[in-house]
Write a protein that holds these residues in place. Structure first.
Motif, PDB file in Angstrom:
ATOM      1  N   ASP A 274       0.870  -1.181   0.000  1.00  0.00           N
ATOM      2  CA  ASP A 274       0.000   0.000   0.000  1.00  0.00           C
ATOM      3  C   ASP A 274       0.908   1.233   0.000  1.00  0.00           C
TER       4      ASP A 274
ATOM      5  N   PRO B 230       0.736   4.435  -1.114  1.00  0.00           N
ATOM      6  CA  PRO B 230       0.311   5.743  -0.595  1.00  0.00           C
ATOM      7  C   PRO B 230       0.350   5.809   0.925  1.00  0.00           C
TER       8      PRO B 230
ATOM      9  N   ARG C  66      -6.140   9.354   0.785  1.00  0.00           N
ATOM     10  CA  ARG C  66      -5.605   8.435  -0.223  1.00  0.00           C
ATOM     11  C   ARG C  66      -5.393   9.131  -1.574  1.00  0.00           C
TER      12      ARG C  66
ATOM     13  N   THR D  68      -1.688   9.432  -3.088  1.00  0.00           N
ATOM     14  CA  THR D  68      -1.454   8.843  -4.408  1.00  0.00           C
ATOM     15  C   THR D  68      -0.841   9.863  -5.348  1.00  0.00           C
TER      16      THR D  68
ATOM     17  N   GLY E  96      -4.930  15.635  -5.246  1.00  0.00           N
ATOM     18  CA  GLY E  96      -5.747  14.608  -5.861  1.00  0.00           C
ATOM     19  C   GLY E  96      -6.794  15.128  -6.821  1.00  0.00           C
TER      20      GLY E  96
END
Length: 408
Positions: free
Chosen positions: A131, A133, A150, A154, A389
């Motif tokens: 995982d 991120p 997240r 990311t 994001g």
């Protein structure tokens, strides 16, 4: 054989992780190195800083005990080159072993060789099991970003694209036009290659960083105060829109940068070197921009060392300074005037919490902000919250909080 790129990248990581220096400052200290090697070293060091948690997770199964910090950084560099930057396996291993020997860590050369060979044999598929991120984000930051954590983390895995603002009437021949204004260029585009840069027609400014001035909406000839003005991108925006700008900045070196930016663009502003928290104008202003000092976590794509250098406890000191500056700005605001508060931070304590407190303390109220070009950034209270994001199909944007205030 000596490898100036690896040597320089090792020095950069030591400066950031051991001495707590910003990556740009450490990069500026590298003077005896070719520009090409310097750029490659920066790319490698930034990759390690972006993916430290992931790299450590990849290395962990092959380490029986905790290696010295210098050795861990060498292992991280070798793994990062192979896993993220396309370094051939033999080069990733060989350069790391050579660097180990050159740094008087020769007894560990066999360990470095063995561990990195195992990483190479495992291959990039190992990343699919992790995982990334979450591993690459400090717990305090992840928790504070809430439902956007997240998406933000990311986006932090990628380098930021290059955005520019332009003088009125100038349209560059290249670049992607952005819905909010300005133009975007791919990662790695040399600034000097952008049409109009050498002629003083454009300046570098992230799409999110350009929003506070647009939302302040200065009118031609209007007296506008720009507090904490350096390095000057927003000052240039204000001046280019025809405002009569007074720019206040307490740091002399940063003020020199602001002055240089104005001169390159042939724009004018009144420049005052003073602390915005204590400086007093002769008459109040109808429009004030307060781009307050902050944790700058919204710029972590460009400055991947920030999440290593910042700690949760640092935010309290930032918020106290922001409150002081909001008090000062409110005292300089004319009746009927408007104040735009902005921070390039993702931390809620530096954003909506500061505005709630200012409204309760200073007799101000929110003036909700419309943003038709980016409606997903408008909060239910009429503030603006951008983060890396957003616009994933375009390459994201910096994290900013923006609010507009008026007298109640």
């Amino acid at each position: 054989m000596p490898d100036p790129t690896r040597d320089a990248a090792f020095s950069l990581l030591h400066a950031v992780l051991a001495k707590g220096k910003p990556l740009d400052a450490a990069l500026d200290a590298l003077t005896r190195i070719e520009a090409r090697d310097k750029a490659a070293a920066h790319r490698l060091a930034a990759c390690v800083l972006r993916h430290t948690g992931t790299l450590d997770a990849v290395l962990e199964p092959y380490l029986r005990r905790e290696p010295p910090p210098e050795l861990r950084n060498i292992l991280r560099m070798g793994a990062a080159g192979f896993l993220f930057l396309g370094t051939p396996p033999h080069a990733a291993v060989g350069t790391a072993v050579d660097l180990t020997r050159s740094r008087k860590l020769a007894p560990f050369a066999g360990l470095v060789n063995a561990v990195l060979r195992k990483v190479v044999n495992a291959g990039p598929v190992v990343l699919e099991e992790l995982d990334m991120p979450r591993l690459d984000t400090p717990a305090w930051a992840w928790t504070s970003w809430g439902q956007n954590a997240r998406a933000i983390a990311t986006a932090h895995a990628q380098e930021a694209w290059l955005d520019i603002s332009t003088l009125p009437g100038f349209t560059p021949e290249t670049g992607e036009p952005l819905p909010t204004g300005g133009y975007r260029y791919p990662v790695g585009t040399p600034v000097a290659d952008i049409p109009g840069f050498n002629e003083g027609k454009v300046w570098v400014q992230d799409a999110a960083a350009a929003l506070p001035v647009k939302l302040l909406a200065p009118q031609p000839g209007e007296r506008v105060l720009d507090l904490c003005a350096a390095p000057g991108g927003k000052t240039c925006q204000l001046a280019a829109m025809g405002a009569e700008v007074t720019a206040v900045e307490r740091d002399k070196a940063r003020m020199a940068t602001l002055r240089s930016n104005l001169e390159r663009l042939r724009l004018r502003a009144e420049l005052i070197t003073a602390d915005g928290a204590s400086w007093k104008p002769a008459t109040p202003f109808s429009a004030i921009l307060l781009d307050a000092p902050c944790s700058a976590t919204g710029t972590a794509r460009r400055h991947p060392e920030l999440l290593h250098l910042r700690k949760a406890r640092d935010i309290d000191a930032m918020t106290a300074q922001q409150d002081t500056l909001l008090d000062a700005a409110a005292a300089m605001l004319a009746p009927g005037g408007r104040l735009v508060y902005a921070v390039c931070s993702l931390q809620p304590q530096e954003g909506s919490t500061r505005i709630d407190a200012a409204c309760a303390r200073l007799g101000l109220k929110r003036d909700p902000l419309p943003l038709p070009a980016l409606p997903e950034a408008v909060t239910d209270r009429g503030d603006i919250r951008t983060h890396p994001g957003l616009w994933p199909e375009r390459g994201g944007m910096d994290g900013f909080f923006i609010a507009r205030l008026v007298h109640a």
